[in-house]
Design a protein around this motif. Structure first.
Motif: not given
Lengths: 350, 428
Positions: B397, B400, B405-407, B410-411, B413-414
Motif C-alpha cells: 500500500i 503504491s 499508483n494508489w487510488s 485500494d487500502t 481491498s488490499a
C-alpha cells in the motif's frame, strides 16, 4: 557432408576398438547383466554408460532425489509441524497445485480463486519478464562488447579485462553496490537531479521501476559471460566469408546482417537457452536487490516461493509452486531445444 | 598379499575413524553446552566474559554462536526439522506458536528444568504470558522493549515546536509546522521500511481502537474500518502531510537509526536501541532526547508495539539441567540488565530495572508511561503467515502510494485480500 560423417565414424571406431583393453580396468559387479536394458547394449555402449555412471550417480544425489522429494511433498500437507517427519503428513493430492494456481473451482481458470494464486501468477509473469528482459539486455550489451573487442586496437587486452570485471567480481558485492546506487538518495538519483533530467528523486527499488532496476543490475553481472560466448563465436567466423561478402558488394551492415549474425546463430541459441533458464531460477539478484519484502512489480517466482514457503512454513505448497516453475522452465527448454534441433537438421544452422 | 591386506585394513580403519569423528563433532563433540543468540553488536564480549564466569562457578562449559536476524527463523526451522542443534536458544516471541507446533521447545515446567530455572513469580504476568503457548512455558523472558515517541530536543526547539504531540491531530499540525520552517532534506519524523511497516500499521491500528484479530483470535479483524483508517493515516503521513520522508521506505531499521542520530529526522517511534543510537552519535547527548508514549489515536489509545526475546531449551537437548542453570545465570538481575542494555531494551524483572544500569529516571518513562500502552502480536497458530501477510500488504500500500499508483478503495481491498489469507492461515 558424407565425408565428415565418415571421419567421425572412423574416430569413434578408433576409440571403441580399444574398449576391451580399457574395460578391464573399469570395475564391474555384474549388476548390468541383470538389467534387460543393459543386456541389449553393445560393448561400446555399455562402456559409455559405465563412464557416465559417476556423473549420473552424483546427479541422482544432488538433483534427481531432491526433485523427486519436492514432487512428493508437493502432494502432502507438509508444514512446520511435519517438517521433521514429513512422511507422516497427510496426502492432499493436487490440492496444493489448485490452491497456489488459484484454481479452486474450474469456472474461469484465467481468474484466480485465491489471493495466493493471484500473487503466484503475478510472480510467474514477473519471472518471464525478468528472464526475457535480462536476455535482451545481456545480449545487446554482450554483442556490442564482443564486436568492439573483435576489432584490433591498442589496449584491447586491458579493455577485455575491464569488461570481464562485473562477472569476476563477487555477485553479492556488485548487487549491494547497485542497491545503494538505486536508493532515493543514491548516486543515480543525485546524478539525474544534477544534470536536470528529473525534478525529484525517483524510486528504483519500489514501484514500476523496480523490474527495470532488477533487470539492469542482473544484466550487469551477466553480460560479460554472453560477451565471452559471442567473442569466441566471432573469432571462429572464417575471414573468407567476409571477403566473399565484400566481393558481392556488402557493406558493414550487410556483412553483419548476412555473415556475422547467421554465423553466431549456434552460439546465440545456447545463450538464449541458458540466460532464460538461469535467470528464471536466479535467486541472488532479486533477493539482494529487493530483500524479503519485494514490490509486487518485481516479486519474481523464485523469491515469492522462498518467502512464502519458508516465511509461512508452508513447505508442501512451496514445493507445489516450485514444481510449477520447474515444469515451465522444462517446457521452455524442451520447446526451444526441439526448435533448435529441427532447425539444425534442416540445414538452416549450417 | 600381506601388505595388500594391511593396506585395506588401514583404509577401512581410516574411513571408520573419519566417520566416527564426524559423528562426534555433529553431536557437539566437545561436550559443552551449545547455545545460540541473535547476532547483536556487543554480544561477543558479553558472552566471552560470562561463559568464563559461569564455567568458573559451575564447571559447565558453554559454547555460543550467533545467527543473523534475517536467517534466524530458517536456521531454527532447520534445527527443528533435524532435531539437532544448540541446547539453548534466544527465541523471538512471535515465532513461538509455529515453533511449538514443530515440537522445537521443551516445556520449562518439566521437573528437570524447573528446579534450576529462575523463579517465575519474579516476572510480570504479561511477560510470562508471551512465553506460554499451548499450556507450555516455552521461554523465560530475557529482554523487552516498547516503541516510544522520541524526539530531538534541539531540533524541535530550533523549529519552534513545543511539547511532544499528544494525539494524531497534533502530530500532523506539528509536522506541518516543522516542514514550513525547515529546508528540504530535514524531516519531522520517520519510520523505517523492511518488515517494519507491518508493526507500524499494528501500532496505528491499536491507537485507532482496532485489533489485529477478533476477541477469541479466531478471525482477522485488521481489515475493519479502524484498520483502513489507520493504514490510510500511516500512508497520508508520507504522501499527503509529507511528515515522513518517502525515502524512509528504502531504509532498514539501521538506516532509520542513523538518520535520527545524524539529525536528518527530528523524531521517530523507537525502542531503547534508537535512544542508544542517538546518544552514541558524535555531538549528541541522551539528555537532549524527549521520550513519551506515542501520540494517541482518535480512540484515545497510545497503543504501541513491544517485542520480547526469551530464552528456551530445545526439545532435543540432552543437557537440560545444565541448560536450565545457564538460563538461571543469565536471568540474574545484574547479568540480565547488562545484556538488555547492550541489546537496547529493558530487563523484564523489577530486579533488573533496579540495577545501577537502569537507575537513570529516563528509563522510568519507558517503564511507567510507555509500557502500559504496549501490546504485542497475538500468540496464535498461523500467526507467522499472518504477520508476513500484514507487512507485505502494508508495504504494498505504501509503495503504491509513493509511486502514485494508489487510488481510493485500494487500502480496503488490499486489507481484505490479506484478511482472506489470514483467515485461511487461522483455519488451516
Amino acid at each position: 557432408m558424407a565425408g565428415s560423417n565418415f571421419d567421425i565414424r572412423q574416430r569413434i571406431s578408433a576409440v571403441t576398438d580399444r574398449v576391451p583393453a580399457v574395460r578391464k580396468h573399469v570395475p564391474s559387479l555384474g549388476i548390468g547383466d541383470r538389467l534387460p536394458f543393459y543386456r541389449r547394449l553393445s560393448g561400446g555402449q555399455r562402456f559409455a554408460y559405465r563412464l557416465l555412471l559417476p556423473a549420473l550417480a552424483a546427479m541422482t544425489i544432488v538433483h534427481f532425489i531432491p526433485i523427486l522429494w519436492g514432487l512428493t511433498i508437493s502432494t502432502m500437507g507438509v508444514d512446520l509441524t511435519y517438517a521433521s517427519h514429513w512422511y507422516d503428513a497427510p496426502f492432499v493430492g493436487l490440492d496444493h497445485f489448485r490452491y497456489v494456481l488459484g484454481i479452486e473451482n474450474f469456472d474461469d481458470v484465467l481468474v484466480s480463486d485465491t489471493v495466493v494464486g493471484e500473487r503466484y501468477r503475478n510472480a510467474l509473469k514477473n519471472s518471464v519478464i525478468f528472464s526475457v528482459g535480462t536476455l535482451v539486455v545481456t545480449y545487446v550489451l554482450g554483442l556490442t562488447a564482443a564486436l568492439v573487442l573483435n576489432q584490433k586496437f591498442k589496449g584491447r587486452f586491458v579493455a577485455r579485462t575491464l569488461l570481464l570485471l562485473p562477472w569476476v567480481a563477487p555477485v553479492v558485492v556488485s548487487l549491494y553496490v547497485w542497491r545503494m546506487m538505486f536508493t532515493q538518495q543514491g548516486i543515480i538519483n543525485q546524478t539525474l537531479l544534477t544534470i536536470g533530467l528529473i525534478d525529484e528523486p525517483m524510486f528504483f527499488l519500489i514501484g514500476d521501476n523496480s523490474m527495470w532496476a532488477l533487470i539492469f543490475a542482473h544484466s550487469w553481472t551477466q553480460f560479460p559471460l554472453v560477451m565471452i560466448f559471442l567473442y569466441a563465436g566471432l573469432q571462429s567466423i572464417p575471414k573468407q566469408l567476409y571477403e566473399a561478402a565484400a566481393i558481392d558488394g556488402a557493406g558493414r551492415w550487410g556483412k553483419f546482417r548476412y555473415v556475422t549474425m547467421p554465423q553466431l546463430k549456434p552460439v546465440s541459441a545456447v545463450i538464449v537457452l541458458l540466460m532464460l533458464l538461469w535467470t528464471m531460477i536466479n535467486y541472488t539478484a532479486p533477493f539482494v536487490l529487493l530483500g524479503g519484502a519485494p514490490p509486487k512489480q518485481a516479486n519474481v517466482a523464485i523469491l515469492y516461493i522462498e518467502n512464502y514457503a519458508f516465511g509461512n512454513s508452508q513447505f508442501g505448497r512451496g514445493a507445489a509452486m516450485s514444481v510449477v516453475l520447474f515444469l515451465i522452465a522444462m517446457v521452455m527448454a524442451m520447446v526451444y531445444y526441439r526448435y533448435l534441433f529441427d532447425d539444425e537438421t534442416t540445414g538452416a544452422g549450417a | 598379499m600381506v601388505s595388500k591386506t594391511r593396506r585395506k585394513f588401514l583404509k577401512v580403519s581410516g574411513a571408520a575413524t573419519a566417520f566416527g569423528l564426524a559423528g562426534c563433532l555433529q553431536d557437539g563433540g566437545s561436550g559443552a553446552l551449545q547455545t545460540q543468540y541473535m547476532d547483536t553488536p556487543g554480544y561477543e564480549d558479553f558472552f566471552s566474559k560470562h561463559t568464563s564466569k559461569f564455567e568458573e562457578e559451575t564447571g559447565i562449559e558453554v559454547e555460543y554462536d550467533f545467527v543473523g536476524w534475517g536467517d534466524a527463523k530458517s536456521t531454527m526451522q532447520s534445527n527443528m526439522t533435524a532435531k539437532s542443534g544448540p541446547d539453548v536458544h534466544e527465541i523471538a516471541s512471535t515465532w513461538i506458536p509455529a515453533q511449538v507446533e514443530a515440537g522445537g521447545w521443551m516445556d520449562l515446567r518439566d521437573e528437570a528444568a524447573a528446579q534450576q530455572l529462575p523463579d517465575t513469580s519474579n516476572y510480570p504476568s504479561g511477560a510470562l504470558e508471551v512465553g506460554q503457548f499451548d499450556d507450555m512455558l516455552v521461554g523465560i523472558p530475557w529482554y523487552w522493549g516498547p516503541r516510544a515517541w522520541q524526539e530531538s530536543g534541539p531540533k524541535m526547539d530550533e523549529a519552534g515546536i513545543e511539547g511532544s504531540p499528544e494525539n494524531w491531530d497534533e502530530l500532523v499540525s506539528q509536522g506541518t509546522a516543522y516542514n514550513e520552517v525547515t529546508s528540504d532534506g530535514d524531516y519531522f519524523g520517520a519510520m523505517s521500511g523492511g518488515i517494519e511497516p507491518g508493526r507500524n500499521f499494528a501500532m496505528f491500528l491499536w491507537q485507532n481502537g482496532g485489533s489485529l484479530l477478533n476477541e477469541d483470535n479466531s478471525a482477522p479483524a485488521f481489515n475493519s474500518e479502524a484498520g483502513v483508517e489507520a493504514m490510510n493515516f500511516y500512508k497520508d503521513l508520507i504522501v499527503e502531510h509529507e511528515i515522513i520522508p518517502e525515502a524512509s521506505l528504502d531504509w532498514e531499521s539501521s538506516g532509520l537509526q542513523s538518520a535520527f542520530a545524524g539529525g536528518e529526522v527530528a523524531s521517530t517511534w523507537g525502542a531503547l536501541s534508537m535512544t542508544n543510537a542517538y546518544a552514541d552519535a558524535d555531538g549528541n547527548s541522551r539528555d537532549e532526547l524527549r521520550v513519551s508514549a506515542p501520540p494517541k489515536g482518535p480512540d484515545g489509545d497510545s497503543g504501541t508495539f513491544f517485542g520480547m526475546e526469551l530464552l528456551g531449551i530445545a526439545s532435543w537437548s540432552n543437557k537440560v539441567e545444565e541448560a536450565a542453570q545457564w538460563i538461571d545465570y543469565l536471568a540474574q538481575p545484574e547479568v540480565n540488565a547488562e545484556l538488555a542494555d547492550i541489546a537496547g531494551f529493558l530487563p523484564p524483572t523489577s530486579g533488573g530495572m533496579n540495577t545501577e544500569l537502569y537507575s537513570d529516571p529516563f528509563y522510568e518513562t519507558f517503564d511507567e508511561e510507555v509500557f502500559p500502552a504496549a501490546k504485542t502480536y497475538p500468540q496464535v497458530r498461523g500467526w507467522g503467515e499472518i504477520e508476513t501477510e500484514i507487512y507485505q500488504t502494508a508495504t504494498d500500500i505504501l509503495n503504491s502510494a509513493v509511486t502514485g499508483n494508489w487510488s481510493e478503495g485500494d487500502t480496503k481491498s488490499a486489507l481484505d485480500d490479506a484478511a482472506s489469507v489470514a483467515e485461511e492461515a487461522l483455519n488451516n
